[in-house]
Design an enzyme around this catalytic site. Structure first.
Site, PDB file in Angstrom:
ATOM      1  N   CYS A  96       0.775  -1.201  -0.035  1.00  0.00           N
ATOM      2  CA  CYS A  96       0.031   0.041  -0.035  1.00  0.00           C
ATOM      3  C   CYS A  96       1.098   1.302  -0.152  1.00  0.00           C
ATOM      4  O   CYS A  96       1.482   1.486  -0.902  1.00  0.00           O
ATOM      5  CB  CYS A  96      -1.126  -0.027   0.974  1.00  0.00           C
ATOM      6  N   HIS A 196      -3.048  -6.108   2.185  1.00  0.00           N
ATOM      7  CA  HIS A 196      -3.060  -6.121   3.558  1.00  0.00           C
ATOM      8  C   HIS A 196      -3.610  -7.395   4.049  1.00  0.00           C
ATOM      9  O   HIS A 196      -3.870  -8.541   3.379  1.00  0.00           O
ATOM     10  CB  HIS A 196      -3.648  -5.140   4.353  1.00  0.00           C
TER      11      HIS A 196
END
Length: 248
Positions: A96, A196
């Site tokens: 990310c 994630h």
């Protein structure tokens, strides 16, 4: 032969959301169970690191504010040696926000242009809608197609240039930008994506792939990664993948 590896955890106090620290724990545990010693070095703003001694690097996700706080240190203090290490095959996983900062730039919601390290030929532009939910991507780690599962929560839309290859094909979820069907980018031994969850505990085959790359880089092709069971992790992964793909 006893193997020792070193992992640099980039800015753990600023870049650690949605369980990203679990990736470091997974690497340590799967090394430990094989008798591989893994030294973990947290890299904070102002630290001086000998990147020639580092085998792994992990760069987690963070809020826009956290990214802004560490951008200058990343580029000016760590940048030259970290770039050289990446070109030399350093094994790096970026999730990310960390993924975004390895690219050319990140254009935020407010119009601020955060410069990136420029080692990945990608750029990111903040969108108006967040892309949230579980994601499945299909990758090839050298043994045929495999499915990885994760959780994404990002408004940044990352677009690829010619000097990276896609990490995986999105089977369900949004991926890098919700348009081209790609999830993540790869350059040499650097892997960036939006998964994630944490990514590595859910996907032991990827964890072992990264450990194997680091071992061979440090000790040569004769360094053999011993098999290690992961039945429970893989069973949980299969259930999650099947559940998500049945929805579409």
């Amino acid at each position: 032969m006893t193997f020792t590896l070193c992992l640099a955890h980039l800015y753990p106090d600023h870049m650690n959301v949605y369980g990203d620290r679990g990736n470091v724990i997974a690497l340590r545990q799967r090394c430990l169970r094989r008798g591989i010693e893994l030294e973990v070095i947290p890299v904070q703003p102002g630290d001086i690191i000998d990147w020639r001694a580092v085998d792994f690097a992990f760069f987690g996700g963070g809020q826009d504010s956290g990214q802004a706080l560490i951008t200058t240190d990343l580029i000016e203090r760590q940048g030259p040696e970290l770039r050289a290490a990446i070109e030399d095959g350093l094994v790096l996983l970026a999730i990310c926000g960390g993924y975004q900062l390895l690219g050319h730039y990140f254009l935020t919601h407010t119009g601020e242009r955060l410069p990136g390290l420029g080692v990945l030929d990608v750029y990111t532009i903040a969108g108006k809608r967040r892309m949230i939910g579980n994601i499945v991507i299909e990758v090839d780690l050298g043994h045929g197609p495999q499915r990885l599962v994760g959780f994404e929560n990002h408004s940044g839309r990352t677009f690829h240039g010619a000097r990276v290859r896609p990490f995986g094909k999105v089977l369900t979820g949004y991926g890098d930008n919700g348009q081209d069907g790609w999830g993540g980018a790869v350059y040499r031994n650097t892997f960036g994506c939006y998964l994630h969850g944490a990514l590595l505990p859910k996907n032991p085959q990827l964890t072992d792939h990264l450990i194997g790359l680091a071992l061979r880089r440090r000790y040569g092709q004769q360094a053999e990664l011993l098999p290690l069971p992961a039945e429970r992790e893989l069973a949980a992964q299969r259930v999650m993948v099947q559940r998500l793909l049945r929805r579409f």
